[in-house]
Every structure is written in structure tokens, then in C-alpha cells.
Motif scaffolding. Structure first.
Motif, mmCIF file in Angstrom:
data_model
loop_
_atom_site.group_PDB
_atom_site.id
_atom_site.type_symbol
_atom_site.label_atom_id
_atom_site.label_comp_id
_atom_site.label_asym_id
_atom_site.label_seq_id
_atom_site.Cartn_x
_atom_site.Cartn_y
_atom_site.Cartn_z
ATOM 1 N N ASP A 1 0.838 -1.199 0.000
ATOM 2 C CA ASP A 1 0.000 0.000 0.000
ATOM 3 C C ASP A 1 0.875 1.252 0.000
ATOM 4 O O ASP A 1 1.338 1.696 1.057
ATOM 5 C CB ASP A 1 -0.910 -0.025 1.239
ATOM 6 N N PRO A 2 1.119 1.863 -1.149
ATOM 7 C CA PRO A 2 2.017 3.019 -1.199
ATOM 8 C C PRO A 2 1.391 4.308 -0.680
ATOM 9 O O PRO A 2 2.101 5.285 -0.446
ATOM 10 C CB PRO A 2 2.355 3.133 -2.692
ATOM 11 N N HIS A 3 0.071 4.340 -0.523
ATOM 12 C CA HIS A 3 -0.601 5.567 -0.093
ATOM 13 C C HIS A 3 -1.233 5.446 1.293
ATOM 14 O O HIS A 3 -1.940 6.363 1.726
ATOM 15 C CB HIS A 3 -1.683 5.955 -1.105
ATOM 16 N N ASN A 4 -1.014 4.320 1.961
ATOM 17 C CA ASN A 4 -1.552 4.120 3.320
ATOM 18 C C ASN A 4 -3.057 4.356 3.376
ATOM 19 O O ASN A 4 -3.563 5.076 4.242
ATOM 20 C CB ASN A 4 -0.836 5.033 4.319
ATOM 21 N N GLU A 5 -3.798 3.726 2.459
ATOM 22 C CA GLU A 5 -5.230 3.969 2.392
ATOM 23 C C GLU A 5 -6.083 2.738 2.683
ATOM 24 O O GLU A 5 -7.279 2.880 2.952
ATOM 25 C CB GLU A 5 -5.602 4.507 1.006
ATOM 26 N N TYR A 6 -5.507 1.539 2.660
ATOM 27 C CA TYR A 6 -6.335 0.344 2.767
ATOM 28 C C TYR A 6 -6.604 -0.097 4.202
ATOM 29 O O TYR A 6 -7.494 -0.919 4.428
ATOM 30 C CB TYR A 6 -5.695 -0.815 1.987
ATOM 31 N N ALA A 7 -5.858 0.410 5.164
ATOM 32 C CA ALA A 7 -6.108 0.002 6.551
ATOM 33 C C ALA A 7 -7.522 0.366 6.983
ATOM 34 O O ALA A 7 -8.169 -0.372 7.736
ATOM 35 C CB ALA A 7 -5.084 0.660 7.474
ATOM 36 N N HIS A 8 -8.015 1.481 6.487
ATOM 37 C CA HIS A 8 -9.356 1.921 6.843
ATOM 38 C C HIS A 8 -10.423 1.036 6.223
ATOM 39 O O HIS A 8 -11.566 1.007 6.700
ATOM 40 C CB HIS A 8 -9.543 3.372 6.384
ATOM 41 N N ALA A 9 -10.097 0.310 5.162
ATOM 42 C CA ALA A 9 -11.092 -0.481 4.441
ATOM 43 C C ALA A 9 -11.364 -1.836 5.090
ATOM 44 O O ALA A 9 -12.380 -2.464 4.794
ATOM 45 C CB ALA A 9 -10.642 -0.697 2.997
ATOM 46 N N PHE A 10 -10.463 -2.307 5.953
ATOM 47 C CA PHE A 10 -10.621 -3.644 6.545
ATOM 48 C C PHE A 10 -10.448 -3.588 8.064
ATOM 49 O O PHE A 10 -9.556 -4.237 8.611
ATOM 50 C CB PHE A 10 -9.608 -4.617 5.943
ATOM 51 N N PRO A 11 -11.258 -2.819 8.755
ATOM 52 C CA PRO A 11 -11.064 -2.714 10.202
ATOM 53 C C PRO A 11 -11.247 -4.031 10.935
ATOM 54 O O PRO A 11 -10.680 -4.234 12.009
ATOM 55 C CB PRO A 11 -12.131 -1.694 10.625
ATOM 56 N N ASP A 12 -12.012 -4.949 10.337
ATOM 57 C CA ASP A 12 -12.300 -6.221 10.987
ATOM 58 C C ASP A 12 -11.542 -7.390 10.381
ATOM 59 O O ASP A 12 -11.634 -8.516 10.880
ATOM 60 C CB ASP A 12 -13.806 -6.514 10.897
ATOM 61 N N LYS A 13 -10.792 -7.150 9.297
ATOM 62 C CA LYS A 13 -10.165 -8.259 8.582
ATOM 63 C C LYS A 13 -8.649 -8.138 8.461
ATOM 64 O O LYS A 13 -8.008 -9.081 8.007
ATOM 65 C CB LYS A 13 -10.748 -8.360 7.158
ATOM 66 N N ALA A 14 -8.081 -7.003 8.846
ATOM 67 C CA ALA A 14 -6.674 -6.770 8.534
ATOM 68 C C ALA A 14 -5.899 -6.275 9.740
ATOM 69 O O ALA A 14 -6.454 -5.709 10.682
ATOM 70 C CB ALA A 14 -6.552 -5.760 7.390
ATOM 71 N N VAL A 15 -4.601 -6.517 9.684
ATOM 72 C CA VAL A 15 -3.642 -5.857 10.570
ATOM 73 C C VAL A 15 -2.828 -4.902 9.712
ATOM 74 O O VAL A 15 -2.642 -5.127 8.514
ATOM 75 C CB VAL A 15 -2.722 -6.862 11.282
#
Length: 571
Positions: free
Chosen positions: A207-221
Motif C-alpha cells: 500500500d504506497p498511499h496508506n489507504e487500505y487500513a481503513h477499508a478492513f477494520p475487521d479483517k486486517a492488521v
């Protein structure tokens, strides 16, 4: 019962249409005027008063040509008036050019099915009309393959757009489109569907723009520069050299670094000070090894520059000092001093703490791999690897390490660990120009693209400039979602990458709407124009949980805090 239809000079007997009760009665009937095997021209008239019904003879819409026992399916790519001017006082003749895709047939049980290609071509005068909803669903039916809905067809919002997750992943996929058309939200939707359908799948997002963490609050670290532990000793020599020399090493510098790393590895693993001195002397003086030497003087396992065996930077500094102090100098002292200065600067730079600060607290790659590749998953199969907080000089090398480890993990687990590597802004890592980019990153990603399917290593490519992406990588992606692309070269790349990406279909790419895409390839039944489903606000990608426009409502950091962030301090 036969029905005679009189339409101008033509009169043809056809089988009555079996439309549903709710089917629109007027489906803009026209007649085939010409056919060359791949395309057909349909003639019809538009009334002088009033406007045509919705979705009637619209560019990009599917139509059918009734042959009685079968119905040929085509897609409209051009509409033109016969006369050069429009007559307000009379009906106007119109020609519709369509590309023929396949046909709907009835099997022995009377159940209709769709097949690509044409076995019976339409005769001049055959009736053409807007396609039935049932036939449209058949065209995009995956058949025996299991599909998941990712949105709906643009032509009919009641028909879901389905993809086969198995083929989408195993044969790799790409999603291309210009900025602002909804690529990130489409990626988030596809990943949610993938992990739901394949619970054992591990997903690593670069993720070069640091944008996907918000998309998976329940599925991702989320792994960022502060939480990352990627020891420098996991880097291969070429990857580490790219960090040390900023991508511009001299040949002598590479040789020096190789020898220093090998000696430092030997020193780290030496069981005693006496063995250390002997191993170091052998390395530094380049004396040939005695094949009959005792076991403790043989080269230690992992003493090469590429094997991920731990070593200490303090040992590397000591090796440089000893090389500098040798009576017989093989390398210029200035080069040795310069290398030591470079290594000391990296070692003390807070931006590189993820490589050096905790590198020697563990002697195994297991904790690193477990964190990044979610082993065990603990209900969070996605790892969002935020690259924006890393120094620009190290991003290519980090991407190379992660891509290489992803492939090795899948291969050495014999497919028991399935890994999807999603490369956002993929043209940065595998550019079309071979002289650009970082060769190890290109090689690692290309290996997944070419060999990963055998071992359960999958690749997802996301880019806004497919024309700048290595065409070899794109050609390995058997399913492509093409969103709006205004650049002619980008459209040509898509046309050449996908065999069934016809000229008429590709021409729509410059004008389709946001969240719309044309899907091609193995993951879908036939090329389809579709609209991705809309995600809930908390599932949308965002810059650190908020868009740039939301910045007005956020706390403004003080100057010292801002400078601390820029220098790699705590966020």
C-alpha cells in the motif's frame, strides 16, 4: 402458431417470442441489413415524435437477433442516422452496428444456454431487438463454476455481475483505471469477496498511499514503519546494496560489501574466538579452503551474502576496520571508509529502525513471516503493508523481499499456505522500461506471475497507467477489470493483453462512469460491462481513515511534531 411480421419491404415468419409477462412489449424491433461474420448492421426507424424508450439501441448494450431456434447475441458499438440531417416531420432511418458475441440455444431438455461463437449466422431481414432479461442473465452465467456477486450489470441492475473467485485468484487478476474512478473501493470489494470465499487465503497489500487500513477494520492488521520488523539480514546482497548505495553502486563497492557480509555471518556463527579469527582470516585473505580441514574450519552454513542468516552490524564494522588495517590492501582504503560511513549512517538513522533496531533480538525469520503473512490468522487474513512511511530509497528493496518471501512461503508449504500479493501502483515495481525499476523486485513479482499458480502464490495488479506496466506481467493476469481509461496507449495495452477485448468494447473505456468496469478473462463468463457494488462508508479505503478534504477538521500538528514525523519519529 406462426406470426407474420410486416416491417417495410420485409415479411418474415418467426416463432412467437416467449417473453415474460413483465417484459416490455416494445423492444425496438429492427432488421438485419448486412452481416460479415463478425459484425452486423441493423436497420430501424426512430419516430418523429417522442423519444425512444430507456436503454433502446444504446452504445454498449447487448441485443439479440431472433433466428427462431436460436438467438444471436451482439453488442452495440455504433449508431448513426442514414441521412446526414434529422427530419422533424417524419420517421428517421437509423443504422446500428453490432459485434456478434455468441448465441443462446436450447439443449435437449429445452433449457436455454449461451455459447461463445456463432454457428448459424443471421439472414438478411432477421429480426433484432433489445435482449431479454433471461437471455442477458444466461450470457453472464458462470455455469458449473461457483460465482460470487461483486455488483450488477450496467444494462440491467437486476442481474448480478458474478466472478469465479477460484479462477480470479489462481490465474491472477489486474484492475486498471485512471485516478478517481473507484479503483481502491473496487479492490477492497474484491478482497472482501476473496477472503470470504477462501477462508485460508492470506492477503498482503503493498500500500504506497496508506489507504487500505481503513477499508478492513475487521479483517486486517496494519504494518507500518513503526510496527515493522524486517531485519537487514533478511535482505539479499543486491537488495541490501540498493539500500546502502541508493541504487548506484560501483562494482568494487558490491565486492567489498559481499565480502564483509560473508565474514560478518561467519563471525556471528563462530563457536569461539579462535574459530572466529581463523574464519575471518580465511575470508579476508581469500585463501583456498583445505577440503581435508577439520569441521570447525569449514565454511559455516549460511555464510554467503544471500542466505537469510543473522549477523551483527558491529561485526561488519569490525571487518571493515580489519580490512583497512591489512598490510596487503586489496581494496582502496577510501572505498572502505566510505562504505563504513554509509553503513553507520543507516544504522543510526531513525527512519531505518525497522531494519536495524531489533534485528538481532531474534535469530529466526518466523516472527517476521508470522506477522506479515498472518500465521496464524487470528481472524485477520489481510496484512496492509504501509509503504508511505518508509524512506523512498528502501521501498523497492522492501517490496522485493516481501514478494520473494511470499513465493517461497507458498512453494515450501507445498500450497498449504495460499498467498495473494496485491501490488497497488504496480507500474512502480514492474515498469515497461526494463532500464527503470529495481531488477530483484521485477524478478520476484514476475516469478509469482509465471510460476505462482502451481504453489498457491497469486498476484493482483492495480495501476492507473497500464501503458507503463511491464506487458509480460499484465499478460499473465487472466482476468482484467478495466475501468475508465482516457489514454489511447493504455487502451491499446488492454486490447493487446486480452484476446477477447474487441475494438468495439475497448472503445467504451474512455466514457464509462465511476465504479463501472468492463471485465474480461477467465474469471467471468464473457466480457461484461458492470458496476461494482457500493461499500459502506467504514469499508472504503481512505488516507489514514480520512480523505484529504477531511483534513480541515483534524488537529494541526505543531512544527516540532511535524518535523519529528518527517524525520522518522513516532506518529
Amino acid at each position: 402458431m406462426q406470426l407474420a411480421v410486416n416491417k417495410g419491404p420485409f415479411e418474415t415468419d418467426i416463432v412467437p417470442e416467449r417473453r415474460d409477462v413483465a417484459q416490455v412489449a416494445d423492444r425496438s424491433i429492427g432488421r438485419v441489413l448486412a452481416c460479415n461474420g463478425a459484425r452486423a448492421t441493423i436497420g430501424t426507424t426512430l419516430p418523429r415524435s417522442g423519444t425512444p424508450g430507456p436503454d433502446t439501441w444504446t452504445i454498449g448494450r447487448m441485443i439479440s437477433i431472433n433466428l427462431g431456434r436460436s438467438r444471436i447475441v451482439g453488442i452495440v458499438y455504433e449508431i448513426r442516422a442514414v441521412k446526414e440531417s434529422w427530419d422533424e416531420q417524419a420517421d428517421n432511418a437509423v443504422h446500428i452496428d453490432v459485434e456478434l458475441l455468441g448465441e443462446v440455444l436450447d439443449n435437449e431438455g429445452g433449457r436455454p444456454y449461451f455459447q461463445n461463437g456463432i454457428t448459424t449466422y443471421p439472414a438478411i431481414g432477421a429480426i433484432a431487438h433489445r435482449i431479454r432479461a433471461g437471455d442477458l442473465a444466461l450470457v453472464h452465467d458462470l455455469g458449473a463454476r461457483t460465482g460470487v456477486a461483486i455488483g450488477h450489470l450496467t444494462q440491467d441492475a437486476t442481474i448480478p455481475a458474478t466472478v469465479c473467485i477460484e479462477d480470479l485468484l489462481s490465474r491472477h487478476f489486474a484492475l486498471v483505471g485512471t485516478t478517481g474512478v473507484g479503483k481502491s473501493s473496487a479492490v477492497a470489494l474484491l478482497l472482501r469477496k476473496a477472503v470470504a470465499a477462501r477462508p485460508k487465503l492470506r492477503v498482503l497489500i503493498l500500500d504506497p498511499h496508506n489507504e487500505y487500513a481503513h477499508a478492513f477494520p475487521d479483517k486486517a492488521v496494519t504494518v507500518d514503519a513503526q510496527s515493522l520488523d524486517l531485519p537487514f539480514w533478511m535482505f539479499r546482497l543486491e537488495e541490501f546494496a540498493d539500500v546502502v548505495f541508493r541504487g548506484r553502486p560501483a562494482p568494487d563497492e558490491i565486492d567489498i560489501l559481499r565480502e564483509i557480509v560473508a565474514a560478518a555471518r561467519a563471525r556471528y556463527r563462530a563457536p569461539s574466538a579462535q574459530d572466529l579469527t581463523r574464519d575471518l582470516g580465511t575470508s579476508l585473505l581469500k585463501r583456498p579452503l583445505d577440503p581435508n580441514a577439520p569441521r570447525d574450519t569449514a565454511p559455516k552454513p549460511g555464510a554467503s551474502g544471500d542466505t537469510p542468516v543473522p549477523y551483527r552490524m558491529t561485526d561488519a564494522f569490525a571487518v571493515i576496520d580489519e580490512l583497512t588495517g591489512l598490510h596487503e590492501i586489496r581494496y582502496p582504503r577510501a572505498a572502505l571508509r566510505s562504505l563504513k560511513v554509509r553503513l553507520e549512517a543507516l544504522y543510526g538513522d531513525p527512519r531505518y529502525h525497522f531494519m536495524f533496531a531489533r534485528a538481532n533480538l531474534v535469530e529466526s525469520m518466523a516472527p517476521v513471516i508470522g506477522q506479515i503473512f498472518r500465521i496464524p490468522q487470528h481472524g485477520r487474513p489481510i496484512c496492509v503493508f504501509q509503504l508511505a512511511g518508509l524512506p523512498a530509497d528502501v521501498v523497492n528493496s522492501v517490496a522485493s523481499v516481501l514478494s520473494r518471501v511470499a513465493f517461497d512461503l507458498a512453494m515450501w508449504s507445498q500450497g498449504s499456505f495460499e498467498v495473494l500479493l496485491l501490488c497497488e501502483e504496480a507500474h512502480r515495481y514492474v515498469p515497461a522500461d526494463q532500464a527503470l525499476g529495481f531488477a530483484p523486485t521485477r524478478q520476484a513479482i514476475a516469478r509469482i506471475a509465471k510460476e505462482g499458480r502451481k504453489y498457491g502464490a497469486y498476484l493482483g495488479v492495480v495501476t492507473q497507467r497500464p501503458g507503463e506496466l511491464d506487458p509480460t506481467i499484465l499478460s499473465q493476469c487472466s482476468t482484467i477489470f478495466a475501468m475508465r481509461l482516457a489514454n489511447d496507449r493504455d487502451q491499446q495495452i488492454i486490447r493487446s493483453a486480452i484476446a477477447d477485448a474487441s475494438t468495439s468494447t475497448i472503445s467504451f473505456l474512455s466514457s464509462i462512469g465511476n465504479r463501472e468496469a468492463i471485465a474480461f478473462g477467465e474469471g467471468v463468463a464473457t466480457p461484461m460491462r458492470m458496476r461494482f457494488a457500493e461499500l459502506a462508508p467504514h469499508e472504503l479505503p481512505a488516507m489514514a481513515g480520512a480523505s484529504v478534504q477531511d483534513g480541515a477538521g483534524r488537529r494541526e500538528p505543531g512544527l516540532e511534531e511535524l518535523v519529528n514525523r518527517m524525520r522518522g519519529g513516532s506518529w
